[in-house]
Design an enzyme around this catalytic site. Structure first.
Site, PDB file in Angstrom:
ATOM      1  N   ASP A   1       0.834  -1.197   0.000  1.00 51.47           N
ATOM      2  CA  ASP A   1       0.000   0.000   0.000  1.00 51.47           C
ATOM      3  C   ASP A   1       0.872   1.251   0.000  1.00 51.47           C
ATOM      4  OD1 ASP A   1      -2.186  -1.670   0.250  1.00 51.47           O
ATOM      5  OD2 ASP A   1      -2.218  -1.536   2.415  1.00 51.47           O
TER       6      ASP A   1
ATOM      7  N   HIS B   1       0.106   3.530   2.234  1.00 50.98           N
ATOM      8  CA  HIS B   1      -0.163   4.016   3.595  1.00 50.98           C
ATOM      9  C   HIS B   1       0.635   3.167   4.579  1.00 50.98           C
ATOM     10  CE1 HIS B   1      -2.500   5.608   6.936  1.00 50.98           C
ATOM     11  NE2 HIS B   1      -3.115   6.405   6.093  1.00 50.98           N
TER      12      HIS B   1
ATOM     13  N   SER C   1      -4.368  -5.817  -1.078  1.00 52.34           N
ATOM     14  CA  SER C   1      -3.156  -6.245  -0.378  1.00 52.34           C
ATOM     15  C   SER C   1      -3.312  -7.642   0.205  1.00 52.34           C
ATOM     16  CB  SER C   1      -2.809  -5.272   0.746  1.00 52.34           C
ATOM     17  OG  SER C   1      -2.569  -3.987   0.230  1.00 52.34           O
TER      18      SER C   1
END
Length: 478
Positions: A1, A3, A54
């Site tokens: 990701d 993040h 993910s």
């Protein structure tokens, strides 16, 4: 990701316990992860994920570790991961230790057991056995929770008397841009409770500030966040941008047609939605987001909204600067505060929509506590979340807003937003609109959705794997 706040906190916690951490950053391929693991001769591999694609990538990494003959333990963590998913999808593909670590505070103890020669074998066997129990329980639960056929679910859709209800026409239709919203205008809309959860302090704001055990640390974090916001207001190092649009639209089955203008003569694009295949406990219906719009054959003019906001322009650069200076705490604090600004922007914009731009609620002063409790009409579900779990609908949303050109917000190939501190979603004004979870879907809906999207069945299984009520064909998915 893109993040990585949670992963960074895990890295700091492990480093404070004298472990050496090789941080590969974000959006890292399986090849890069495993080649680095061999080159650095590491003891453990850890994967972190925030969004549903993910989860599938973690399954792939575990499979690659098995194929390449790895014997290293594999740690799994991140917001969308779970013990059940780890047990059902990741653990079966790897013969060696796979451990789900739900939060950073547990990482040192798990790593310690995996690196202890006397404890590792027993811990691995114990975990494997526990995951086998989880898989068996999951199979029993899935067998007991029968999904209704898609045709029956559609028959159980939300019913609206469109002859008596007329959707409100927006006061300001079309696109509205917010190129640089001052941070001072966002601060009153911040929900601070998730901020503390980011730091593994679980409690509701403001009560957590007076918690007998967590209060001291929570107050220090809160004061540091306020000081950072004061600084950002003055320096302009982090900026916020947003865009929203209100467009003519209609329901077509489980999809939503968006028109080019109010004549509704030409279609601009079609938005695809899924339907819950078990009755919702609150409403008793099998909802789809499409239910909240008037069907095209009624001739009732309805509207849908779209938005994208970011509170993170400049945040990644500022966080990287703190990291280069060796200040991991400030680096993580910047990212956590930027996340709160993005969510606050989404909250403020929704308030603007309801009271000023769409104008279907009386205008009054915003009450943050009431906003957090969602005491208002209308919803703003986000692609990738329970009511619309397909991340691949984001490109259509971005096309409606021309988000990249108007905001500088982009999408990765897995449909993650950049900058990381960004939020997007839909606006629905229907008085009965509410949040719900699709939860699980059956093979009939997967095939139907694949046909509507123009996907192969394998593509549908890949993107929808977290909500399938069955295990996808591994060869087809690969």
């Amino acid at each position: 990701d893109v993040h990585d706040i949670g992963k960074n906190i895990v890295g700091v916690v492990l480093a404070c316990n004298n472990y050496e951490v090789v941080d590969l950053g974000v959006m890292v391929s399986a090849d890069s992860i495993l080649e680095t693991a061999r080159r650095e001769d590491v003891d453990i591999v850890g994967l972190s994920g925030l969004i549903t694609p993910s989860l599938d990538e973690m399954v792939h990494v575990a499979g690659e570790m098995q194929r390449r003959g790895f014997e290293l333990p594999l740690l799994i963590g991140g917001a969308t991961t779970s013990r059940v998913h780890t047990a059902a999808r990741i653990d079966p593909g790897y013969d060696h230790a796979v451990v789900h670590v739900p939060d950073a505070s547990r990482a040192p103890s798990v790593v310690g057991r995996l690196l202890d020669p006397t404890a590792r074998a027993g811990f691995t066997a114990e975990t494997k056995q526990a995951y086998e129990v989880v898989r068996e329980k999951r199979e029993r639960e899935q067998a007991a929770r029968k999904l209704v056929p898609l045709a029956d679910a559609r028959a159980g859709a939300l019913a609206t008397d469109w002859s008596s209800y007329r959707p409100p026409r927006p006061l300001v239709p079309g696109l509205t841009l917010f190129p640089d919203l001052p941070i001072a205008k966002l601060r009153p809309f911040i929900d601070w409770s998730p901020f503390f959860i980011t730091w593994q302090l679980r409690g509701r704001y403001p009560d957590i500030l007076d918690h007998p055990d967590l209060g001291t640390e929570a107050r220090r974090l809160f004061d540091d966040a306020q000081a950072l916001l004061d600084r950002l207001e003055q320096s302009g190092e982090v900026t916020a941008r947003g865009a929203l649009g209100l467009f003519p639209a209609a329901r077509r089955g489980d999809d939503v047609v968006v028109y080019t203008d109010e004549s509704r003569d030409r279609e601009r694009l079609v938005l695809h939605h899924l339907r819950r295949q078990r009755a919702d406990a609150r409403s008793g219906v099998c909802p789809s987001l499409a239910d909240f719009l008037a069907p095209e054959d009624t001739g009732v003019p309805d509207w849908i909204g779209a938005f994208a906001v970011s509170g993170g322009f400049g945040a990644e650069e500022l966080a990287a600067r703190h990291e280069r200076d060796g200040d991991d705490y400030q680096s993580i604090l910047v990212k956590a505060v930027a996340d709160r600004l993005a969510e606050a922007f989404a909250e403020r914009l929704h308030w603007n929509v309801r009271h000023e731009l769409w104008g279907y609620e009386p205008c009054d002063e915003p009450d943050n506590a009431a906003l957090i409790r969602e005491e208002y009409r209308g919803i703003r579900p986000a692609p990738g979340y329970p009511a619309c779990p397909d991340h691949t609908e984001k490109p259509a949303l971005f096309a409606l807003l021309d988000a990249e050109a108007n905001l500088g917000v982009g999408l990765t190939e897995s449909c993650m937003m950049t900058p990381a501190a960004s939020v997007c979603g839909w606006y629905f004004s229907h008085p009965e609109s509410q949040y719900f979870g699709i939860v699980r879907i059956g093979r009939d809906q997967v095939a139907d959705y694949a046909e509507r999207k123009g996907w192969t069945l394998a593509e549908a299984e890949r993107w929808l794997s977290p909500i399938l009520a069955y295990d996808p064909d591994p060869e087809a998915t690969t």
